[in-house]
Each structure stands twice: as C-alpha cells, then as structure tokens.
Design a protein around this motif. Structure first.
Motif, PDB file in Angstrom:
ATOM      1  N   ILE A  49      24.304  -4.504  47.609  1.00 44.33           N
ATOM      2  CA  ILE A  49      23.220  -4.548  46.894  1.00 44.33           C
ATOM      3  C   ILE A  49      21.757  -4.576  47.860  1.00 44.33           C
ATOM      4  CG2 ILE A  49      21.841  -6.668  45.690  1.00 44.33           C
ATOM      5  CD1 ILE A  49      24.771  -7.675  44.849  1.00 44.33           C
ATOM      6  N   ILE A  50      22.022  -4.952  48.840  1.00 48.22           N
ATOM      7  CA  ILE A  50      20.904  -4.551  50.060  1.00 48.22           C
ATOM      8  C   ILE A  50      20.484  -3.393  49.946  1.00 48.22           C
ATOM      9  CG2 ILE A  50      19.959  -5.208  52.317  1.00 48.22           C
ATOM     10  CD1 ILE A  50      21.604  -7.810  52.131  1.00 48.22           C
ATOM     11  N   ALA A  51      21.551  -2.466  50.560  1.00 42.98           N
ATOM     12  CA  ALA A  51      21.300  -1.149  50.829  1.00 42.98           C
ATOM     13  C   ALA A  51      20.990  -0.297  49.719  1.00 42.98           C
ATOM     14  CB  ALA A  51      22.690  -0.683  51.365  1.00 42.98           C
ATOM     15  N   GLY A  52      21.276  -0.904  48.206  1.00 42.98           N
ATOM     16  CA  GLY A  52      21.090  -0.026  47.264  1.00 42.98           C
ATOM     17  C   GLY A  52      19.944  -0.468  46.458  1.00 42.98           C
ATOM     18  N   GLY A  53      19.341  -1.471  46.651  1.00 39.74           N
ATOM     19  CA  GLY A  53      18.342  -1.889  45.813  1.00 39.74           C
ATOM     20  C   GLY A  53      19.142  -2.795  44.594  1.00 39.74           C
ATOM     21  N   ASN A  54      18.294  -2.878  43.760  1.00 43.63           N
ATOM     22  CA  ASN A  54      18.685  -3.799  42.730  1.00 43.63           C
ATOM     23  C   ASN A  54      19.251  -3.069  41.378  1.00 43.63           C
ATOM     24  OD1 ASN A  54      16.713  -3.683  40.182  1.00 43.63           O
ATOM     25  ND2 ASN A  54      15.470  -4.162  42.056  1.00 43.63           N
TER      26      ASN A  54
END
Length: 78
Positions: A68-73
């Motif tokens: 989630i952090i790496a890919g955005g929301n």
C-alpha cells in the motif's frame, strides 16, 4: 478464515484508508505522517512475527501494508 471475516477485513482496510485520506485532506495529518502511520503498522507486524505462533500471517500483513505504501492508495488514484 471465513468469508464473513474476509469481507470484514477488507471493509476495515477500506475504512481506515479512507480515514487516512480524509485526515490528510483536512490538513490534520501531513502525507509524511500518514506514511508514518502505515510504516508503524507494518513494523508492528514485522516485530510480532518474530515471536508469534503464526509468523506467516503477520509477515503477510506487513507485506500488504508495504505494498500500500509503495503503490499509493486504492481509493483515490493520483
């Protein structure tokens, strides 16, 4: 895990993600603070995995949060 539990977990994740976005939109939390919340949550599961009876579950949770952090929301794509 039952289907009801799975659905409840996905709903909870969606609600939390929306709350973090709203807190950022309202300037209550900065983007860096939102990322800090997510990083803290991932780290908590990484630490628990070291001594938990089911470490794989905690590693999977940590991995998901890091994705989630790496890919955005997933609620609002930029």
């Amino acid at each position: 895990m039952s289907e009801t539990q799975l659905i409840a977990g996905i709903a909870a994740l969606s609600i939390c993600e929306s709350l973090l976005l709203a807190l950022n939109d309202q300037k209550i939390l900065t983007e860096a603070q939102v990322l800090g919340v997510l990083e803290d949550a991932a780290a908590a599961h990484e630490n628990v995995a070291k001594s938990a009876p089911d470490p794989a579950t905690h590693r999977q949770i940590s991995d998901l949060i890091n994705k989630i952090i790496a890919g955005g929301n997933s609620v609002r794509h930029r």
